[in-house]
Scaffold this active site. Structure first.
Site, PDB file in Angstrom:
ATOM      1  N   GLU A 165      -7.110   4.638   7.583  1.00 33.36           N
ATOM      2  CA  GLU A 165      -6.876   6.050   7.237  1.00 33.36           C
ATOM      3  C   GLU A 165      -8.074   6.622   6.486  1.00 33.36           C
ATOM      4  OE1 GLU A 165      -3.002   5.512   5.437  1.00 33.36           O
ATOM      5  OE2 GLU A 165      -2.229   4.963   7.402  1.00 33.36           O
ATOM      6  N   HIS A 182      -9.735   0.961   4.720  1.00 28.72           N
ATOM      7  CA  HIS A 182      -8.455   1.186   5.412  1.00 28.72           C
ATOM      8  C   HIS A 182      -8.701   2.198   6.538  1.00 28.72           C
ATOM      9  CE1 HIS A 182      -4.406   2.489   6.306  1.00 28.72           C
ATOM     10  NE2 HIS A 182      -3.981   1.381   5.721  1.00 28.72           N
ATOM     11  N   ASN A 196       0.865  -1.184   0.000  1.00 31.58           N
ATOM     12  CA  ASN A 196       0.000   0.000   0.000  1.00 31.58           C
ATOM     13  C   ASN A 196       0.900   1.233   0.000  1.00 31.58           C
ATOM     14  OD1 ASN A 196      -1.811   2.040   0.538  1.00 31.58           O
ATOM     15  ND2 ASN A 196      -2.302   1.356   2.624  1.00 31.58           N
ATOM     16  N   TRP A 197       1.010   1.855  -1.156  1.00 30.37           N
ATOM     17  CA  TRP A 197       1.944   2.986  -1.273  1.00 30.37           C
ATOM     18  C   TRP A 197       1.439   4.244  -0.582  1.00 30.37           C
ATOM     19  CZ3 TRP A 197       4.032   3.122  -7.030  1.00 30.37           C
ATOM     20  CH2 TRP A 197       4.537   1.860  -7.371  1.00 30.37           C
ATOM     21  N   LYS A 198       0.151   4.248  -0.247  1.00 34.23           N
ATOM     22  CA  LYS A 198      -0.482   5.444   0.332  1.00 34.23           C
ATOM     23  C   LYS A 198      -0.240   6.639  -0.597  1.00 34.23           C
ATOM     24  CE  LYS A 198      -0.177   3.298   4.795  1.00 34.23           C
ATOM     25  NZ  LYS A 198      -0.142   3.416   6.239  1.00 34.23           N
ATOM     26  N   GLU A 255      -5.677  -4.917  10.613  1.00 34.76           N
ATOM     27  CA  GLU A 255      -4.639  -3.908  10.814  1.00 34.76           C
ATOM     28  C   GLU A 255      -4.927  -3.104  12.070  1.00 34.76           C
ATOM     29  OE1 GLU A 255      -2.530  -2.704   6.982  1.00 34.76           O
ATOM     30  OE2 GLU A 255      -4.326  -1.494   7.115  1.00 34.76           O
ATOM     31  N   GLY A 260       2.800  -1.114   4.413  1.00 33.56           N
ATOM     32  CA  GLY A 260       2.848   0.307   4.075  1.00 33.56           C
ATOM     33  C   GLY A 260       4.290   0.750   3.876  1.00 33.56           C
ATOM     34  N   GLY A 261       4.859   1.350   4.931  1.00 29.83           N
ATOM     35  CA  GLY A 261       6.203   1.931   4.844  1.00 29.83           C
ATOM     36  C   GLY A 261       7.247   1.053   4.158  1.00 29.83           C
ATOM     37  N   SER A 318       3.125  -2.103  10.418  1.00 30.74           N
ATOM     38  CA  SER A 318       4.575  -2.182  10.641  1.00 30.74           C
ATOM     39  C   SER A 318       5.166  -3.548  10.297  1.00 30.74           C
ATOM     40  CB  SER A 318       4.925  -1.773  12.084  1.00 30.74           C
ATOM     41  OG  SER A 318       4.519  -0.444  12.320  1.00 30.74           O
ATOM     42  N   GLY A 359       2.198   2.385  10.795  1.00 34.57           N
ATOM     43  CA  GLY A 359       3.142   3.477  10.637  1.00 34.57           C
ATOM     44  C   GLY A 359       3.835   3.874  11.931  1.00 34.57           C
TER      45      GLY A 359
END
Ligand code: PGA
Length: 261
Positions: A103, A101, A11-13, A173, A240-241, A219, A179
């Protein structure tokens, strides 16, 4: 033991423009081998502006990644300024779309009802939803994690057939792990993914529960991926990251090589 092929999703966000996207996909293609693809499905979820570019490189170079998206709107078309429909994504050969998600829920106020409409729109357009769920730290401390997650799953899947549910993906999640560098312990991640599967079982039956793939996200890094992925109810990772660099995402995809050492 049902045979569920793991799905590792990046997930590149809101990161990487389309030039940077091209570079990352090319670097990633050098990291990943045909052996990997036989045992793991991989999906990439770039921002909307990158999707056409990524589609073109995946098809031209026959790269073995599934194209994903992070969001869509449930209506087919119309006066919805700023939105993108599921049909538009499926025309770009998108295969997987995130829904719910945290976010999107927290920053953009997406309700369970909106998430459910989105899940249905994704399926109607022959793509697979990745339905995300997860609790806040306060909810976990108040012993409400299981009820929150089960509630999100029931609401997100409402009105679907067992076959549809069995075909799709859920992602657990915990919000406090996204994150933050804090990962759920593999025991906690397993027990919450088991709650997701049990919720599916109670509402849609054994076949759907045994077939649905459940990812853990929050994470995920190359060093914790092997242990997380070895849990019986964890069938993949939503990253993600660590997916923004080919090297770390490649090592997560190759989690099983670490496991075997
Ligand atoms: P993270 O994000 O890996 O950076 O914690 C996961 C996600 O939000 O999907």
């Amino acid at each position: 033991m049902p045979d569920r092929k793991p799905l590792i999703s990046g997930n590149w966000k809101m990161n990487l423009n389309h030039f940077e996207a091209l570079k990352l996909v090319q670097e990633l293609s050098y990291q990943v081998s045909t052996d990997d693809i036989e045992v793991v499905d991989i999906s990439l979820h770039p921002p909307f502006t990158d999707i056409r570019t990524v589609q073109t490189v995946l098809e031209a170079d026959r790269l073995p990644f599934h194209l994903g998206a992070q969001h869509c709107y449930h209506e087919d078309s119309g006066a919805f300024t700023g939105e993108v429909s599921a049909g538009m994504l499926s025309k770009l050969n998108v295969s997987y779309v995130l829904a719910g998600h945290s976010e999107r829920r927290e920053v953009f106020g997406e309700s369970d009802e909106m998430v459910n409409l989105k899940v249905k729109a994704i399926l109607k357009n022959e793509m697979l939803p990745i339905l995300c769920c997860g609790e806040t730290l306060e909810e976990r401390e108040a012993d409400e994690a299981e009820s929150k997650v089960a509630g999100q799953i029931v609401a997100g899947l409402s009105g679907l057939s067992p076959e549809q549910v069995g075909s799709m993906v859920c992602a657990y999640e915990p919000i406090w792990a996204i994150g933050t560098g804090k990962t759920a312990s593999s025991e906690d991640a397993q027990s919450m993914c088991a709650v997701v599967r049990q919720t599916v079982r109670e509402n849609f039956g054994d076949e759907a529960a045994d077939a649905v793939r459940i990812q853990y996200g929050g994470s995920v890094k190359p060093d914790n991926a092997p242990e997380l992925m070895s849990q019986p109810d964890i069938d993949g990772a939503l990253v993600g990251g660590a997916c923004l660099e080919a090297e770390s995402f490649g090592r997560i995809i190759q989690y099983r090589l670490v496991e075997a050492e």
